[in-house]
Design a protein around this motif. Structure first.
Motif, short mmCIF file in Angstrom:
data_model
loop_
_atom_site.label_atom_id
_atom_site.label_comp_id
_atom_site.label_asym_id
_atom_site.label_seq_id
_atom_site.Cartn_x
_atom_site.Cartn_y
_atom_site.Cartn_z
N GLU A 165 0.80 -1.23 0.00
CA GLU A 165 0.00 0.00 0.00
C GLU A 165 0.83 1.27 0.00
OE1 GLU A 165 -2.34 -0.68 3.46
OE2 GLU A 165 -3.33 -2.44 2.59
N SER A 166 2.00 1.25 0.66
CA SER A 166 2.77 2.50 0.79
C SER A 166 4.27 2.32 0.59
CB SER A 166 2.52 3.11 2.17
OG SER A 166 2.92 2.22 3.20
N ASN A 167 4.68 1.13 0.12
CA ASN A 167 6.11 0.86 -0.07
C ASN A 167 6.90 1.08 1.22
OD1 ASN A 167 6.01 0.09 -2.83
ND2 ASN A 167 5.94 2.25 -3.43
N GLN A 168 6.29 0.72 2.33
CA GLN A 168 6.93 0.86 3.63
C GLN A 168 6.83 -0.46 4.42
OE1 GLN A 168 4.88 4.09 5.60
NE2 GLN A 168 6.51 5.54 5.09
N ILE A 169 7.88 -0.75 5.15
CA ILE A 169 7.82 -1.77 6.20
C ILE A 169 7.50 -1.04 7.48
CG2 ILE A 169 9.07 -3.53 7.49
CD1 ILE A 169 10.95 -3.80 5.05
N ARG A 170 6.32 -1.25 8.00
CA ARG A 170 5.89 -0.55 9.21
C ARG A 170 5.88 -1.52 10.39
NH1 ARG A 170 3.53 4.29 8.56
NH2 ARG A 170 2.12 3.96 10.33
N LEU A 171 6.92 -1.46 11.21
CA LEU A 171 7.06 -2.33 12.36
C LEU A 171 7.65 -1.55 13.54
CD1 LEU A 171 8.61 -5.60 10.83
CD2 LEU A 171 6.29 -5.33 11.70
N PRO A 172 7.31 -1.94 14.77
CA PRO A 172 7.82 -1.24 15.95
C PRO A 172 9.16 -1.80 16.41
CG PRO A 172 6.13 -2.78 16.62
CD PRO A 172 6.24 -2.91 15.13
N PHE A 173 10.14 -1.83 15.50
CA PHE A 173 11.43 -2.45 15.80
C PHE A 173 12.52 -1.45 16.12
CE2 PHE A 173 11.13 -6.88 13.58
CZ PHE A 173 10.03 -7.19 14.37
N GLY A 174 12.25 -0.15 15.98
CA GLY A 174 13.27 0.85 16.26
C GLY A 174 14.51 0.63 15.42
N ILE A 235 7.24 2.44 14.11
CA ILE A 235 5.95 2.86 14.67
C ILE A 235 5.91 2.46 16.14
CG2 ILE A 235 4.69 2.74 12.48
CD1 ILE A 235 3.71 -0.03 13.26
N PRO A 236 5.07 3.10 16.94
CA PRO A 236 4.96 2.74 18.36
C PRO A 236 4.36 1.33 18.52
CG PRO A 236 3.99 4.90 17.93
CD PRO A 236 4.24 4.27 16.61
N VAL A 237 4.76 0.66 19.58
CA VAL A 237 4.31 -0.71 19.80
C VAL A 237 2.81 -0.78 20.08
CG1 VAL A 237 4.52 -2.73 21.31
CG2 VAL A 237 6.57 -1.46 20.65
N GLU A 238 2.29 0.10 20.94
CA GLU A 238 0.90 -0.04 21.38
C GLU A 238 -0.13 0.05 20.26
OE1 GLU A 238 -0.50 -1.17 24.19
OE2 GLU A 238 1.57 -1.69 24.64
N MET A 260 7.98 -9.50 21.37
CA MET A 260 9.02 -9.63 20.34
C MET A 260 9.42 -8.26 19.80
SD MET A 260 7.73 -12.98 18.18
CE MET A 260 9.09 -12.86 17.01
N ALA A 261 8.43 -7.39 19.60
CA ALA A 261 8.73 -6.04 19.13
C ALA A 261 9.59 -5.28 20.14
CB ALA A 261 7.44 -5.29 18.85
N ASP A 262 9.21 -5.36 21.41
CA ASP A 262 9.98 -4.68 22.46
C ASP A 262 11.42 -5.21 22.50
OD1 ASP A 262 7.92 -2.99 23.33
OD2 ASP A 262 7.17 -4.47 24.77
N HIS A 264 13.07 -6.61 20.05
CA HIS A 264 13.77 -6.13 18.87
C HIS A 264 14.29 -4.71 19.10
CE1 HIS A 264 12.28 -9.46 16.26
NE2 HIS A 264 13.35 -9.14 15.55
N ARG A 265 13.44 -3.86 19.64
CA ARG A 265 13.85 -2.48 19.91
C ARG A 265 15.04 -2.44 20.87
NH1 ARG A 265 9.61 0.88 18.12
NH2 ARG A 265 10.49 2.73 19.10
N ALA A 266 15.09 -3.40 21.77
CA ALA A 266 16.17 -3.44 22.77
C ALA A 266 17.42 -4.15 22.26
CB ALA A 266 15.66 -4.13 24.03
N GLY A 267 17.41 -4.60 21.00
CA GLY A 267 18.58 -5.25 20.43
C GLY A 267 18.75 -6.70 20.82
N ARG A 268 17.70 -7.31 21.36
CA ARG A 268 17.81 -8.67 21.86
C ARG A 268 17.75 -9.73 20.74
NH1 ARG A 268 15.75 -8.87 27.26
NH2 ARG A 268 15.66 -11.14 27.10
N TYR A 269 17.40 -9.32 19.53
CA TYR A 269 17.39 -10.26 18.41
C TYR A 269 18.63 -10.11 17.53
CZ TYR A 269 12.74 -12.18 19.21
OH TYR A 269 11.66 -12.85 19.74
N ASP A 270 19.61 -9.36 18.00
CA ASP A 270 20.86 -9.18 17.27
C ASP A 270 21.74 -10.40 17.52
OD1 ASP A 270 23.04 -8.27 15.90
OD2 ASP A 270 23.58 -6.71 17.35
N ARG A 271 21.45 -11.49 16.83
CA ARG A 271 22.13 -12.76 17.05
C ARG A 271 22.60 -13.35 15.72
NH1 ARG A 271 20.78 -15.26 21.63
NH2 ARG A 271 20.09 -13.85 23.25
#
Length: 306
Positions: A165-174, A235-238, A260-262, A264-271
Motif C-alpha cells: 500500500e505504501s512501499n513501507q515496512i511498518r514495524l515497531p522495531f526501532g 511505529i509505536p508498539v501499542e 518480540m517487538a519490544d 527487537h527495539r532493545a537489540g535482543r534479536y541481534d544474534r
C-alpha cells in the motif's frame, strides 16, 4: 520395517515447519508418522505424500499413546498457545513411557537470554522456558532447536500490507538488529537431526539467517528484490498491538508479538549462528532471496488480481 519418525504439528499450512519436515524426510525415504489434529484435506495431502497419518491431541493422554507408540524418534512442535506447557509435559510423559530415544524439541532463541531470574513479558516465552526445563528434568534424550524470528511466521504475515500500500515496512522495531530465518532452513535442520539424532542428544542449536541488520538495511533488501524503493517506518508498539487485536489475532499471540517487538527495539534479536550451515551443509536463505521468492505477496497489482 524401520520405526517411523513422529512429526507433530504436521498439518500446518504449506511451508510450515512440521509439514516441510515431513516432506523432507519422506524424500529421504524415511518412514514418517504425521500427527494431525483433524482428518481433513491437509491430512489427506500428507497421506498422499506417503506419510502415515494419525489424528491426535497433544493435551489428550490416550491419543498421545496411539501417536507415540512404536516411534523411537520424534519431533515436538506446537504453535503459540496458552496450553503449550501442558502439551509439552503430556507429550514428554508419554514419550518417556514408550522409550523414545530422541526427542527433538522446537523452542525459540529468546530462551538463551532467560533463566530462573531473567524472563520476558511474553507469556509464551515463559511457557517455552518452563517447557525446556521440564524436558531437561524428564531425563528424555532431548535436542533443543531455537530459531530466531521466522520469515514466514512474522515478516510474510505482518509486512506485506504496508509494503503493497505504501512501499513501507511498518514495524515497531526501532533501530534494533534482527536475523530472521526461513522455515525451510529450520525444517532442513530438524530433518537432519531426526535422520541421525544420536550425536546431537543434549545439545542446543540456535538458528538464524545469514545477516543480523536493522530494518533500514532489510528495507533495502526488499527494494532490491521487488525493484522499487521500500523504506522502513518505525511505529509505536501499542497502536501496532491494538491493530493486531482488531485483525482478530488471539490475545495470547498478540502479547507474544508485542514482546518480540519490544525485544527487537532493545537489540535482543541481534544474534548470529552458523548452525544452519554446520548441520545441513547449506547456508540459510537471505531476506532478499526470500522476498524475491514471495514477490507477488508484496505487489499491489498481484493482490488486486486475486
Amino acid at each position: 520395517m524401520a520405526n517411523p519418525i513422529l512429526v507433530t504439528g504436521a498439518a500446518g499450512r504449506v511451508g510450515a515447519v512440521g509439514r516441510t519436515v515431513t516432506e523432507l524426510l519422506l524424500k529421504q525415504g524415511k518412514a514418517v508418522r504425521a500427527m494431525v489434529r483433524n482428518e481433513d484435506e491437509r491430512a489427506q495431502a500428507l497421506r498422499d505424500m506417503g506419510a502415515e497419518v494419525v489424528v491426535g491431541n497433544l493435551l489428550d493422554l490416550d491419543s498421545m499413546h496411539r501417536v507415540i507408540a512404536g516411534c523411537e524418534t520424534m519431533y515436538f512442535l506446537m504453535s503459540v498457545s496458552d496450553a503449550y506447557l501442558a502439551a509439552t509435559v503430556n507429550a514428554a510423559a508419554v514419550a518417556k513411557h514408550h522409550g523414545v530415544k530422541a526427542f527433538i524439541n522446537m523452542s525459540q532463541m529468546t530462551l538463551s537470554q532467560m533463566s530462573i531470574t531473567e524472563t520476558t513479558a511474553s507469556p509464551q516465552q515463559k511457557l517455552h522456558w518452563l517447557a525446556e526445563q521440564a524436558l531437561n528434568w524428564s531425563g528424555l534424550p532431548v535436542v533443543h532447536v531455537r530459531p530466531t524470528v521466522l520469515l514466514e511466521g512474522f515478516f510474510l504475515i505482518l509486512t506485506p500490507d504496508s509494503v503493497r500500500e505504501s512501499n513501507q515496512i511498518r514495524l515497531p522495531f526501532g533501530e534494533g538488529k534482527t536475523s530472521p530465518v526461513a522455515v525451510k532452513d529450520v525444517a532442513r535442520v530438524v530433518a537432519a537431526l531426526l535422520a541421525n539424532p544420536q550425536p546431537h542428544i543434549g545439545k542446543i542449536y540456535h538458528l538464524t539467517g545469514p545477516q543480523s541488520e536493522n530494518m533500514h538495511f532489510f528495507a533495502q533488501e526488499y527494494s532490491k528484490a521487488l525493484g522499487r524503493t521500500i523504506t522502513f517506518q518505525d511505529i509505536p508498539v501499542e497502536p501496532w498491538r491494538d491493530g493486531l487485536l482488531e485483525r482478530g489475532f488471539p490475545v495470547h499471540l498478540v502479547h507474544h508479538l508485542a514482546t518480540m517487538a519490544d525485544l527487537h527495539r532493545a537489540g535482543r534479536y541481534d544474534r548470529m549462528s552458523d548452525d544452519v550451515l554446520t548441520l545441513t551443509g547449506q547456508g540459510p536463505l537471505s531476506v532478499q532471496e526470500f522476498v524475491r521468492k514471495n514477490a507477488a505477496t508484496f505487489t499491489a497489482s498481484a493482490k488486486a488480481a486475486i
